[in-house]
Scaffold this motif. Structure first.
Motif, PDB file in Angstrom:
ATOM      1  N   UNK A  48       0.808  -1.225   0.000  1.00 44.81           N
ATOM      2  CA  UNK A  48       0.000   0.000   0.000  1.00 44.81           C
ATOM      3  C   UNK A  48       0.846   1.282   0.000  1.00 44.81           C
ATOM      4  N   UNK A  49       2.016   1.233   0.658  1.00 45.36           N
ATOM      5  CA  UNK A  49       2.845   2.439   0.750  1.00 45.36           C
ATOM      6  C   UNK A  49       4.093   2.390  -0.124  1.00 45.36           C
ATOM      7  N   UNK A  50       4.282   1.304  -0.866  1.00 47.46           N
ATOM      8  CA  UNK A  50       5.475   1.213  -1.720  1.00 47.46           C
ATOM      9  C   UNK A  50       5.123   0.556  -3.048  1.00 47.46           C
ATOM     10  N   UNK A  51       5.174   1.359  -4.109  1.00 50.63           N
ATOM     11  CA  UNK A  51       4.929   0.852  -5.457  1.00 50.63           C
ATOM     12  C   UNK A  51       6.227   0.832  -6.221  1.00 50.63           C
ATOM     13  N   UNK A  52       6.571   1.976  -6.847  1.00 53.37           N
ATOM     14  CA  UNK A  52       7.832   2.073  -7.577  1.00 53.37           C
ATOM     15  C   UNK A  52       9.030   1.937  -6.641  1.00 53.37           C
ATOM     16  N   UNK A  53       8.861   2.385  -5.379  1.00 47.65           N
ATOM     17  CA  UNK A  53       9.928   2.260  -4.385  1.00 47.65           C
ATOM     18  C   UNK A  53       9.808   0.904  -3.698  1.00 47.65           C
TER      19      UNK A  53
ATOM     20  N   UNK B 250       4.759  -3.242 -13.703  1.00 47.17           N
ATOM     21  CA  UNK B 250       6.194  -3.575 -13.811  1.00 47.17           C
ATOM     22  C   UNK B 250       7.106  -2.349 -13.738  1.00 47.17           C
ATOM     23  N   UNK B 251       6.749  -1.416 -12.881  1.00 50.79           N
ATOM     24  CA  UNK B 251       7.506  -0.164 -12.795  1.00 50.79           C
ATOM     25  C   UNK B 251       6.912   0.830 -13.772  1.00 50.79           C
ATOM     26  N   UNK B 252       6.476   1.980 -13.298  1.00 49.33           N
ATOM     27  CA  UNK B 252       5.851   2.958 -14.185  1.00 49.33           C
ATOM     28  C   UNK B 252       6.816   3.356 -15.309  1.00 49.33           C
ATOM     29  N   UNK B 253       6.265   3.880 -16.386  1.00 51.74           N
ATOM     30  CA  UNK B 253       7.126   4.312 -17.493  1.00 51.74           C
ATOM     31  C   UNK B 253       8.062   5.436 -17.079  1.00 51.74           C
TER      32      UNK B 253
END
Length: 594
Positions: free
Chosen positions: A153-158, A405-408
Motif C-alpha cells: 500500500x505504501x510502496x509501489x515504484x519504491x 512492472x515499474x511505471x514508465x
C-alpha cells in the motif's frame, strides 16, 4: 537460428556500436517448431478461451483456473520451466511467441502471464533443486497457480521501501511474516505466493508462501478500469510461519530476484503489447471497410488510412525490438548451468545484462499499444466508445501497462542511469566514445551523399547515436553525481535511446529481409522503416534541442545548437505517400501487414 550462431552482445552496447543484422533475431527467422508453437497457442485461445470470454470478465475464478490447467495440458504453462522439472524448457523466442499469441485472451492472458512469468520464474532461476522439484512440476501443469507479491500500500515504484517483515524463529526452523501486499494478480485463486519481506526489518528477501499456511488471507477484489476478468486483491500476512526451506536464494538477495524478475516481466509485457496492437489494427481495418459515411467506406478517406498506416508502422518497430531482445536473452541464458550451485547468480547476471533493453521494450511497447488502441477507438467513432465493439476493451485493458512492472516514468530514469553505471564500471566504453566524438565534432562534417535503399536511414541512425553521446556527455559533465536529480534530462535521454533502439531494430530487420527476399518483395518493410526512422529522427532532434537549451545558454548554447544542426542534416522524404501505400495494404488485408 541457433544460439551458437549468434555472438553475445553487451547490454546497452547498441548506443555506441553498430550491429550486423545477421546477429539479430527477427520474426522471419522463426523455425517451423516455433511457428507451430504459435499456432498451438492460437488454437488453444480460439477453442478454449474466446468462447468463454464474457464469463471470464465476470470474474469466474473456477473457470480461469480450469482454463489455466487446460493450458498446462498442452504445455503452455511449462514453456519456461526446464524439462528436468516437468516443463518444456523452451527458448525465449518461443515463449515470446506464446506471450504474443495469448493477448487475444484479454484478462485471461494477464492471469496466465502472472502465473508463468513473475509467479513461476523466481523459482526457475533462483530456487534450490529441492524447491524446484517440489513446486515446478505442479506449476507447469496448473495444479498449482502462482502469484507475485512485491507492491505494498505504501510502496509501489519504491519496492525497497516495503514494510512487510520476516523474523527468524528462536529455534531457527521458520520465518514469521507480517505485512500486506497490494494489487496482487491471481490472488483470489493462487496457491503459491512469491513474497518479498525484510528479515529483521532490513534485509530484503524472498519467500515461497503457500496459501494453506496459517495466517494467510486475501482481501477484497479491486474494482478496476480494465482487465476486469483477472483477480487483483491484497494479500494479508499475519504471523505466517514460513519454513526456512522456503527462503528463495539467500537472505538479503531479494532485491536481485525482484529486479531481475521485473526485467523479464517488462519484456513479456512488451511482447503482449505486440499481440494486442496487431489485434487492434485488425479490428480497426475491418470496421473501416464496413462503415460507410458520405456514401463511401471510411477506409477510403486518407486520414483514416494514415491512422492505420501509423498503427502498422509503430507495431512493426515494436515487433522488431521485442524479438531482437528475445534473441539477446537466449544467447545470454544459454551459458547458465542449471545444475550449478550458483545457478541463481548466473541467472541474475544473464538477465541483468539486458535490463536496459527490457525497460526500453516496456516503455515503447506500452505507449505503442496505447497509441494504437486510441487510434482504433477513433476509427470506430462513437461505436468505439461502446462495449459492443472489442476495441473498447482493448483501450481500457491497455492503460495498466504504463503502470505495471515499474511505471514508465521510473523506467525512463533507469534507462540512461543504467547505461552510465555500466560505463562507470568500465563495462562499456561510453566516455571514450564521447571524448572521441568531441574531437570529431571540432572538424568539418562532410555532407552525406547516399541514394541507395535505406542508406540515408542508416546514416540518420549513426547521427542519432552521436546526438545522444553529445547531449549525454554534456549532461554527465555538467551534473556529475547530481545527474539523477535532473529527471527531465534523463527522461529525454531515455527517449532518444528508445528511438535509437527502435530505429536500429526496424532497419536491421528490413536489411535482413531484403537479403532474404529481395527489394521488390520487401517494399512494405522498406516503406515502414523509412517512415519510422525519419519521424523518430525528427523527435530526437527536438529532444536534443530541449536538453541542450535546458543545460546551457548564450554562446555555449549557440555553439552546441550549431553542431546539432550539422548532425541533423537530411533530405526530406515524402512520408505521406509512403503511408498511403502502407495503408492500402492494411485496408486490403484487414490486418497487420508486412
Amino acid at each position: 537460428m541457433s544460439n551458437k550462431t549468434l555472438n553475445k552482445i553487451l547490454g546497452g552496447s547498441f548506443m555506441i556500436e553498430d550491429l550486423d543484422y545477421q546477429q539479430m533475431v527477427t520474426p522471419e527467422d522463426f523455425t517451423e517448431e516455433q511457428r507451430m508453437i504459435g499456432e498451438t497457442t492460437q488454437d488453444y485461445v480460439n477453442a478454449e478461451v474466446l468462447p468463454r470470454d464474457e464469463e471470464i470478465e465476470k470474474l469466474n475464478y473456477d473457470l480461469t483456473v480450469d482454463l489455466l490447467r487446460k493450458a498446462g495440458e498442452v504445455g503452455l504453462l511449462g514453456a519456461d520451466v526446464p524439462e528436468a522439472y516437468g516443463g518444456m524448457g523452451l527458448d525465449k523466442v518461443s515463449t515470446t511467441i506464446i506471450n504474443e499469441k495469448l493477448t487475444k485472451a484479454s484478462s485471461f492472458a494477464l492471469s496466465f502471464g502472472a502465473h508463468v512469468g513473475i509467479g513461476t520464474l523466481p523459482i526457475v532461476y533462483f530456487g534450490t533443486d529441492t524447491q524446484k522439484r517440489k513446486y515446478l512440476p505442479q506449476l507447469a501443469t496448473g495444479e498449482l497457480i502462482a502469484a507475485y507479491c512485491l507492491t505494498e500500500p505504501s510502496s509501489g515504484s519504491d519496492a525497497l521501501g516495503a514494510k512487510t517483515t520476516a523474523k527468524l524463529s528462536e529455534d531457527g526452523t521458520h520465518y514469521i511474516l507480517n505485512g500486506t501486499k497490494q494489487f496482487i494478480t491471481n490472488a483470489n485463486f493462487a496457491d503459491i505466493f512469491i513474497v518479498y519481506a525484510k528479515v529483521n526489518g532490513k534485509d530484503f528477501s524472498t519467500f515461497i508462501v503457500e496459501r494453506t499456511m496459517e495466517g494467510v488471507s486475501i482481501g477484497p477484489e479491486e474494482k478496476k478500469m480494465g482487465i476486469k476478468g483477472s483477480s487483483t486483491c491484497p494479500l494479508i500476512l499475519e504471523d505466517v510461519k514460513v519454513p526456512v526451506e522456503n527462503l528463495l536464494w539467500e537472505v538479503g538477495k531479494g532485491h536481485l530476484i525482484a529486479f531481475n524478475i521485473l526485467n523479464i516481466g517488462r519484456f513479456k509485457l512488451a511482447a503482449g503489447c505486440v499481440g494486442s496492437s496487431k489485434d487492434a489494427i485488425e479490428y480497426a481495418a475491418k470496421y473501416a471497410n464496413e462503415r460507410t459515411q458520405f456514401g463511401q467506406k471510411i477506409s477510403s478517406f486518407p486520414l483514416i488510412g494514415k491512422k492505420l498506416a501509423d498503427m502498422n508502422i509503430r507495431t512493426f518497430a515494436l515487433e522488431s525490438m521485442v524479438y531482437r531482445t528475445a534473441g539477446l536473452f537466449d544467447v545470454g541464458l544459454a551459458d547458465v548451468d542449471h545444475n550449478s550451485a550458483d545457478v541463481g547468480y548466473q541467472s541474475a547476471k544473464a538477465i541483468a545484462e539486458y535490463q536496459l533493453e527490457c525497460s526500453i521494450n516496456k516503455v515503447f511497447g506500452s505507449e505503442t499499444l496505447d497509441f494504437v488502441a486510441d487510434e482504433g477507438v477513433q476509427i470506430h467513432g462513437g461505436y468505439g466508445f461502446t462495449q459492443e465493439y472489442r476495441i473498447e476493451r482493448i483501450y481500457r485493458d491497455a492503460r495498466i501497462n504504463r503502470i505495471f512492472e515499474g511505471t514508465n516514468e521510473i523506467n525512463r530514469l533507469l534507462i540512461p542511469g543504467n547505461l552510465v553505471k555500466r560505463a562507470m564500471k568500465g563495462e562499456l566504453p561510453l566516455m571514450q566514445k564521447a571524448m572521441a566524438l568531441q574531437k570529431e565534432l571540432m572538424e568539418p562534417i562532410p555532407a552525406f551523399v547516399g541514394e541507395g535503399t535505406l542508406e540515408q536511414e542508416a546514416h540518420l541512425l549513426a547521427m542519432s547515436k552521436k546526438i545522444f553521446l553529445m547531449a549525454g556527455a554534456q549532461a554527465v559533465q555538467k551534473y556529475q553525481m547530481k545527474l539523477e536529480q535532473e529527471q527531465e534530462v534523463l527522461s529525454h535521454l531515455a527517449d532518444i535511446m528508445i528511438a535509437v533502439y527502435g530505429m536500429e531494430s526496424a532497419l536491421l530487420r528490413t536489411k535482413k529481409q531484403i537479403e532474404r527476399a529481395g527489394e521488390a518483395k520487401s517494399e512494405t518493410y522498406i516503406d515502414m522503416t523509412t517512415t519510422f526512422v525519419h519521424e523518430e529522427f525528427a523527435r530526437i532532434e527536438a529532444l536534443a534541442k530541449e536538453v541542450l537549451s535546458y543545460m546551457e545558454s548564450g554562446d555555449t548554447l549557440r555553439t552546441q545548437l550549431s553542431v546539432l544542426k550539422k548532425l541533423t542534416k537530411r533530405t526530406a522524404v515524402n512520408t505521406l505517400s509512403l503511408k498511403r501505400r502502407i495503408a492500402a495494404k492494411v485496408i486490403e488485408a484487414e490486418e497487420y501487414v508486412l
